[in-house]
Motif scaffolding. Structure first.
Motif, short mmCIF file in Angstrom:
data_model
loop_
_atom_site.label_atom_id
_atom_site.label_comp_id
_atom_site.label_asym_id
_atom_site.label_seq_id
_atom_site.Cartn_x
_atom_site.Cartn_y
_atom_site.Cartn_z
N PRO A 73 0.82 -1.22 0.00
CA PRO A 73 0.00 0.00 0.00
C PRO A 73 0.85 1.27 0.00
O PRO A 73 0.46 2.28 -0.59
CB PRO A 73 -0.84 -0.12 1.27
CG PRO A 73 -0.12 -1.10 2.13
CD PRO A 73 0.55 -2.04 1.19
N LEU A 74 2.02 1.24 0.61
CA LEU A 74 2.89 2.41 0.63
C LEU A 74 3.35 2.74 -0.79
O LEU A 74 3.28 3.90 -1.23
CB LEU A 74 4.09 2.16 1.53
CG LEU A 74 5.17 3.24 1.55
CD1 LEU A 74 4.62 4.56 2.08
CD2 LEU A 74 6.37 2.78 2.39
N ASN A 75 3.82 1.75 -1.51
CA ASN A 75 4.30 1.99 -2.87
C ASN A 75 3.16 2.46 -3.77
O ASN A 75 3.35 3.35 -4.61
CB ASN A 75 4.92 0.71 -3.44
CG ASN A 75 6.24 0.38 -2.78
OD1 ASN A 75 6.93 1.26 -2.28
ND2 ASN A 75 6.60 -0.90 -2.76
N TYR A 76 1.97 1.90 -3.60
CA TYR A 76 0.84 2.31 -4.43
C TYR A 76 0.48 3.77 -4.18
O TYR A 76 0.30 4.55 -5.13
CB TYR A 76 -0.37 1.42 -4.18
CG TYR A 76 -1.56 1.85 -5.01
CD1 TYR A 76 -1.69 1.43 -6.32
CD2 TYR A 76 -2.52 2.71 -4.48
CE1 TYR A 76 -2.76 1.86 -7.11
CE2 TYR A 76 -3.59 3.14 -5.25
CZ TYR A 76 -3.71 2.70 -6.56
OH TYR A 76 -4.75 3.14 -7.33
N VAL A 77 0.36 4.13 -2.91
CA VAL A 77 -0.05 5.50 -2.59
C VAL A 77 1.00 6.50 -3.05
O VAL A 77 0.68 7.56 -3.62
CB VAL A 77 -0.32 5.64 -1.08
CG1 VAL A 77 -0.50 7.12 -0.70
CG2 VAL A 77 -1.56 4.85 -0.69
N MET A 78 2.28 6.19 -2.85
CA MET A 78 3.33 7.13 -3.23
C MET A 78 3.39 7.33 -4.74
O MET A 78 3.71 8.42 -5.22
CB MET A 78 4.68 6.66 -2.71
CG MET A 78 4.86 6.84 -1.22
SD MET A 78 6.60 6.75 -0.68
CE MET A 78 7.05 5.10 -1.21
N THR A 79 3.08 6.30 -5.51
CA THR A 79 3.22 6.40 -6.97
C THR A 79 1.92 6.72 -7.68
O THR A 79 1.94 7.13 -8.84
CB THR A 79 3.77 5.09 -7.55
OG1 THR A 79 2.91 4.00 -7.17
CG2 THR A 79 5.17 4.82 -7.04
N HIS A 80 0.77 6.57 -6.99
CA HIS A 80 -0.51 6.81 -7.65
C HIS A 80 -1.39 7.79 -6.89
O HIS A 80 -1.54 8.94 -7.29
CB HIS A 80 -1.28 5.48 -7.85
CG HIS A 80 -0.60 4.54 -8.77
ND1 HIS A 80 0.32 3.62 -8.35
CD2 HIS A 80 -0.73 4.36 -10.11
CE1 HIS A 80 0.74 2.92 -9.39
NE2 HIS A 80 0.12 3.35 -10.46
#
Length: 212
Positions: A198-205
């Motif tokens: 979820p961290l990678n998704y939120v940071m990139t999207h």
């Protein structure tokens, strides 16, 4: 009670405990601001955080935060900026240095002293150690083979530290606290933990979409 209703009630109860934690977090910063002379800029930021908190508390269904947790990031960003307005001192100096860079908060709890050191931390026995920014007290605990004093969140499995949580609410909480210091190291720090996806998704999207 049907299984779906029971699960919804359980999720709501957990969320309300998480929100209680945010209330306590705001109260802690408000007390710190008052203790250090109530600088106008810090007071303004805590008032803004309180307004965001009041809005989600007044919402007809607080579980809407599961669908759109961006207000949590706005809330903690205001707290981070309030701390940066405070006079520098032990455990308080989050403002910019001579080069204009902001001191990062402690990874394990942004309300600890600033992250003035780096320490090796292993999230679990199955994962490799990695260097993390943290306060001197947590660095000393890690060096002594003790766990850090990590902030925990209510979950359906009981209290869990940040890296063992997989909801976007905790992601936005984290990103808000690091809004001044930057997020560059966070993906590497939490790699292969429950928070990583979820961290990678939120940071990139999601976060970038919300701020375009």
């Amino acid at each position: 009670m049907p299984a779906h209703d029971r699960e919804a009630a359980q999720a709501r109860a957990v969320l309300l405990r998480v929100l209680d934690g945010f209330d306590a977090e705001l109260a802690d910063v408000e007390a710190r601001v008052a203790r250090l002379g109530s600088p106008a800029a810090a007071v303004s930021r805590t008032l803004a955080a309180a307004g965001i908190r009041d809005a989600w508390r007044a919402a007809p269904d607080p579980t809407d935060l599961f669908l759109d947790p961006t207000p949590v990031g706005w809330f903690t960003a205001q707290l981070a900026q309030a701390r940066a307005c405070l006079p520098a001192g032990p455990g308080e100096g989050f403002g910019p240095d001579a080069s204009g860079r902001y001191t990062a908060p402690c990874l394990f709890d942004p309300h600890h002293a600033p992250a003035e050191v780096s320490a090796l931390w292993q999230p679990s026995p199955q994962l490799l150690p990695r260097p993390v920014p943290c306060c001197a007290e947590d660095a000393a605990r890690l060096a002594a083979g003790q766990p850090p004093r990590a902030r925990e969140f209510a979950t359906e499995r009981g209290p869990r530290p940040l890296w063992a949580c997989g909801d976007r609410i905790q992601v936005f909480w984290l990103l808000g606290h690091f809004t001044l210091a930057g997020w560059e190291r966070l993906a590497a720090v939490f790699a292969h933990t429950a928070l990583a996806s979820p961290l990678n998704y939120v940071m990139t999207h999601q976060w970038s979409d919300d701020h375009d």
